[in-house]
Every structure is written in C-alpha cells, then in structure tokens.
Design an enzyme around this catalytic site. Structure first.
Site, short mmCIF file in Angstrom:
data_model
loop_
_atom_site.label_atom_id
_atom_site.label_comp_id
_atom_site.label_asym_id
_atom_site.label_seq_id
_atom_site.Cartn_x
_atom_site.Cartn_y
_atom_site.Cartn_z
N ASP A 178 0.87 -1.17 0.00
CA ASP A 178 0.00 0.00 0.00
C ASP A 178 0.91 1.23 0.00
OD1 ASP A 178 -2.36 1.68 0.51
OD2 ASP A 178 -1.50 1.89 2.51
N ASP A 213 -1.46 -0.84 6.14
CA ASP A 213 -1.62 -0.37 7.52
C ASP A 213 -3.02 0.09 7.86
OD1 ASP A 213 -1.63 2.03 6.02
OD2 ASP A 213 -0.96 3.14 7.79
N ASP A 234 -6.99 -1.83 3.91
CA ASP A 234 -6.02 -2.85 3.48
C ASP A 234 -6.36 -4.22 4.03
OD1 ASP A 234 -4.41 -0.97 2.14
OD2 ASP A 234 -3.41 -0.42 4.01
#
Length: 615
Positions: A305, A498, A502
């Site tokens: 990410d 995080d 996600d």
C-alpha cells in the site's frame, strides 16, 4: 530442576547404585539393576507407542525401544542405560531448548499487568483487577509500572519505555491528550490515563494473543521432519539387521541401533522455529504462526500500500487552490467539516489543516462515504463533496482537469452546491528507509515489487517513479486490491499495508503484513505478520529472519541425520562399542539442538543477486 523430571532422576539414581555395586562384592551382578530398569523404561516406551498408534499417529520411539532390548540381550546393560538417559533426558533437553528459544516471546507474557489503580470519583485510587477497567475510566500509573490498558494521557507530559512493544530502545514522550499503549513502562512520574479500551481489547493483550498463537503453531518443515523420521527408522533397522546377518554377531545389532535414535528430527526443527520467532519478536515483528515464517522465506512478490506504508502517512497541507469565488478558508472549513465522517488518512489531514488555522468545524446533517473515493455531506445547508477528482467530477457532472502537483504531492478536490470549489494540495513524503528496504528485498530474491493505492494515477506515478517501482496500480478500491493480490502471477505474494481498507487484501494475500503498532485493529487481525515498529525496514528484516530460520532448521535436521548415519556405518563394521556409541549419540543430539538455537541469533546478511533486479 531434576525433580520436574522424575524419570531422569531415577535413571541417574540407578546409574549411581550400579556404580556403587560395582565397587562391592556384588560387582558380578551390577548389570542386573541397569538392565532391569532399562527394560522397564522400554516397556513404558512401548505402551506410549501403542497409544499413539491408536490415535492414528506413528511413534518413532521404536528405534530407542529396539536398541534398549538389543543392548540388554547382548549384555550391554550400561549402553542400554545411556539410551534410557537419552530417552528420558530428551524431554528435559527439549524443554530447556524450547524455553531458551521462546525466551523473547514469553518475556511479554511474564509481565502481563493483573491489577490497575482505578481513580474514583472522589479522587482516591482503588486497586481492581485489570479486566474490570472499562473505556472511560481513569487509571493511575505509578512510576516504572507497566501501563495496564490503552488510554490517552490526562496529566501533563511523561516518557514511556515501549521497547517491549516496538523494539525501539529510546523512551518516547507523550503529552496530554496523546495515546498511550498498554505494555509500555511509565517513566519516573506518576500519570493518569483516560482509558480508551478494555484490557482484552488493548494493544498489549492483542500482542500476547499473537505470541501465544506463534508459540503453539507448527511449520511445514516440522511436519517434514516427522515424515523423514519414519524412513530413517526403516533404514536404521535395515542397516542393523544387515550388520548382524553379515557378521553373525548379534552385538552389531545393538551397536548400530544405539547411534540411530532420531532425537534431532524430533526436537531440532521446532526449536529452530521457536528461536526464529523469538528473534523476530526482538525486532518488533510478531509472526502469527511458524507456517507463515516458512512461507515468508519463499515470497517472490511483495505488494505495498502507498499511504502510511511506503510514505509516512502524515500528509501536510501545501496549498489551498480555491475556485468559484470562495476564499481558501471557506473551502478548507467546509471540506474539513465533511471529512469528519471519513476514516481515510487524508481526511485526518484535511481536518488537521483546518484546525491549525483555527477554523470552526460544523456538524453535518447527512454524510455518506464511498471508501477510497470520497465523502458527500450536507454542511450548514450546503452540499459538500470532497475526494478524488473523478468522484467530484461525477458529482458536478462535468470533467475536471487535474491540478498541477509535484513529486510526493497529492490533491483532494472539493465541490460545493454542485459546483467545483477548488483543490487542496498535500505532501506526503516517502519514508527515508523505503528505498533501502526495496533494495534489500530485491537482493534477497524478491523478484517483483507492486504498489497498490487508491490515489489518482498522477500521484501514484510520481511515487512509483521516485522508488523505481514499475508495477503501479492506481485508483484501487479495497476490492481492487484483493483482485490484484489474488491475480499476481509470481507467488507466494506478500501484501504490506496499515489501514482498515487494506484488511481484505492482507487476508487474501499468501502472507499479509500489517504495519505499525498503532495500525488499525482490522489490519492486524487480518494479517499473518504484525510489525510493531512504524518502520518499513522491518519488512526486509522479517524476510531475512524467515530465510535464515528455515535454512538453520533444515541444516539442524540434516546435521543430526548425517552424524547418526556416519556413526551407524562405523558401528556396522564393528568399530564402535555400544557404550561409546550411546554417548556419541547423546553428543549428536546436543549438536543438532545447539545448531537449531542459532536461528535466534543475528547473522551476517549474505544476499544473493536477483536475476530480476531492475536497472
């Protein structure tokens, strides 16, 4: 210590009595005591094997059982007693090695707070079980005590040692209103916290739950050792019977079998994985299972990410570009008022920017968020749309040209009353450790790096080019990230993220890695690995530890088997007396276990060049 292991104590007592008898007039019968005791232990072992067979598992104590009986049969009673010591002492040796390997994991468990000092309504304190604390209670934490539950600091400022949580050795300072995690150790000043979670939901308890799961799991390598032990047993019996048949000496059977017990196979691999997970815990890396550690070392693709993972996740406002006759502060105030109903990291940045300018925020009459796209809200009677360019363009019904942004910058677009009202430009710098982390992953055999982000293509490409990532996927919704992770061809795939958005991708990946001790609970629950330190370099550390742990586990298995095989060959030719062979096999066990414990030590990195390295 020995009291915990009565069979070990009994074996030593029998040896001592046999030694004393040898010095007396009873020396001609000294073989009776060790031989009789050895047969009793052999019978106990046979009974245990029978029970395991009834449960559908195959016991591998048959070699030890056969070696004891054969040694007694050829009058090698003392060799039989050494095998008994090895058999009964194996439990004690495994306990010691496992405790040594698990030490870093269980260090957390040994300091679990049991009592909290609850501040009552009249300002006094009363000690209550930590499980009785509820969110909103106030708790006193005295100097050098462990913080029992998560909370926000009420009194002044204080320092906390969070090394047991994050691996960071330096104390951290918290000021009034800031979050304080359970498990940290308070400094020299008493503080009061307003609790935000119950004990069972606090950070420390979640880490303990992860640790307990990691300690109890078994890796595929461990199951491999179990499977190898059975053919090893068959081969050892074949060599022993063959040596007896060719030599005509039944003592050869005993001499081969006493050096063939597969204790390294039983103990070494689990010890190596416990040592590896303990080493990871010291670096602030909690691996939820040994199987994850084994999978992580084979990973070929790592998907990241962007916001909060490759970047710091703390965007700062660079510029407000108002349009449509509104002032910069008007656009920012209305946008921040709407963003109060979003959980996205950029929403927090918009709100923080408005508050830094002392702009008063209004509540919304209605609000609706489309995850990874934006928010629509009715604020002060005005329709406000905040989010990605395409989302705002759909709301106003016209195409919007992207505002000019520089490297590391991103834009949030705003529409008010169905008209374009401007853009907010933010900067989110790439973490300083990110380039080196990606380099290390490539050097250690990771072939592909992918960046998945909900940002616009322009913003995503800026970051991708700066980090030399050529597989950049922008405008990703949570479902798009899941599709990307599941469809990537080079597997296993690790996903690093995080945030709440996600969590689905972390769960879908072969290995999900959640970043940061203060990351979302959803991400941590979905992940297979939790990184307690807010430091992306620990991703590369986790990969390195996984590779070295599996390598050492395999080495310890083959070292033990190779040494045992060599001793069997020597014994088959009659060059190794049974008593000497029994003691040498004890040495083999110790060597295999000490080799396995190396997985808990830091090793010099020996990265190999990856053929897929980009220029």
């Amino acid at each position: 210590m020995l009291v915990r292991y009565p069979w070990v104590l009994a074996t030593l007592a029998v040896a001592a009595l046999g030694g004393i008898a040898q010095l007396t007039t009873w020396h001609a019968y000294t073989w009776v005591l060790p031989a009789g005791y050895a047969l009793v232990v052999a019978g106990r072992s046979a009974w245990r094997m029978t029970r395991e067979l009834r449960r559908g598992t195959y016991g591998i104590d048959i070699l030890a059982f056969t070696a004891i009986v054969a040694s007694v049969a050829v009058a090698e009673a003392w060799a039989a007693l050494v095998i008994v010591l090895m058999l009964t002492g194996g439990e004690a040796l495994e306990d010691y090695a496992s405790a040594r390997a698990r030490r870093d994991l269980t260090a957390l468990l040994s300091h679990v707070p049991r009592v909290a000092h609850k501040v009552t309504s009249d300002g006094t304190t009363t000690d209550v079980p930590v499980d009785a604390i509820a969110p909103g209670d106030q708790v006193l934490v005295r100097p050098f005590e462990i913080v029992p539950v998560d909370g926000s600091l009420v009194t002044g400022s204080a320092t906390f040692d969070e090394s047991s949580l994050t691996g960071e050795s330096l104390p951290v300072e918290r000021t009034a209103g800031q979050e304080v995690l359970s498990g940290g150790v308070n400094g020299s000043t008493a503080v009061v916290l307003s609790t935000t979670h119950a004990a069972r939901d606090s950070q420390y308890q979640q880490i303990i739950t992860l640790v307990e799961g990691a300690s109890a799991s078994r890796a595929p390598i461990v199951h491999l050792a179990d499977r190898v032990a059975i053919p090893f047993t068959v081969v050892a019996l074949a060599i022993a019977i063959g040596a007896w048949a060719l030599s005509g000496d039944p003592a050869r059977l005993a001499e081969v079998l006493v050096v063939a017990t597969p204790c390294p196979l039983i103990i070494a691999a689990p010890v190596a994985f416990l040592a590896g997970t303990g080493r990871a815990a010291r670096r602030g890396i909690i691996v939820k299972s040994s199987a994850t550690l084994e999978s992580l070392r084979r990973v070929r693709t790592v998907a990241f990410d962007k916001t909060g993972t490759l970047t710091r996740g703390a965007p700062s406002l660079v510029e407000v570009r108002a349009a449509g006759g509104l002032t910069d502060d008007q656009v920012l105030r209305l946008a921040a008022s709407a963003e109060q109903y979003s959980s996205h990291v950029l929403a927090a940045a918009v709100i923080g920017a408005a508050r830094s300018r002392d702009l008063p925020l209004s509540g919304a009459e209605t609000a609706q968020e489309v995850p990874a796209h934006g928010v629509t809200a009715l604020v002060d009677g005005r329709s406000v749309v905040v989010g990605k360019r395409t989302y705002v363009a759909d709301a106003v019904g016209v195409s919007l040209a992207g505002t000019t942004i520089g490297p590391g910058e991103m834009a949030v677009y705003v529409a008010i009353d169905s008209s374009y009202a401007g853009a907010l430009v933010f900067s989110d710098e790439v973490r300083g450790e990110t380039p080196q982390t990606l380099e290390r992953l490539h050097e250690h055999g990771v072939e592909h790096i992918v960046m998945l982000t909900g940002d616009d293509r322009l913003t995503a490409d800026h970051v991708g080019q700066a980090l030399r990532i050529d597989d950049v996927r922008a405008n990703c919704l949570p479902a798009d990230k899941v599709d990307a992770v599941t469809s990537l061809p080079h597997r296993p795939v690790a996903m690093v993220g995080d945030g709440v958005n996600d969590a689905p991708a972390l769960a879908a990946a072969d290995i999900g890695i959640a970043m940061g001790a203060r990351g979302s609970t959803a991400a941590g629950d979905s992940a297979h690995v939790v990184l307690l330190r807010d430091d992306i370099s620990t991703v590369a550390d986790a990969h390195t530890i996984a590779r070295e742990t599996v390598t050492i586990a395999l080495q310890s298995i083959w070292v033990g088997m190779t040494l045992s095989a060599a001793l069997m060959v020597i014994a088959a030719f009659g060059a190794l007396p049974a008593l000497v062979g029994a003691w040498l096999q004890e040495g083999v066990d110790v060597v295999a276990i000490l080799w396995a414990l190396r997985a808990g030590l830091a090793h010099p990195s020996t990265p190999r060049k990856a053929s897929a390295r980009r220029p």
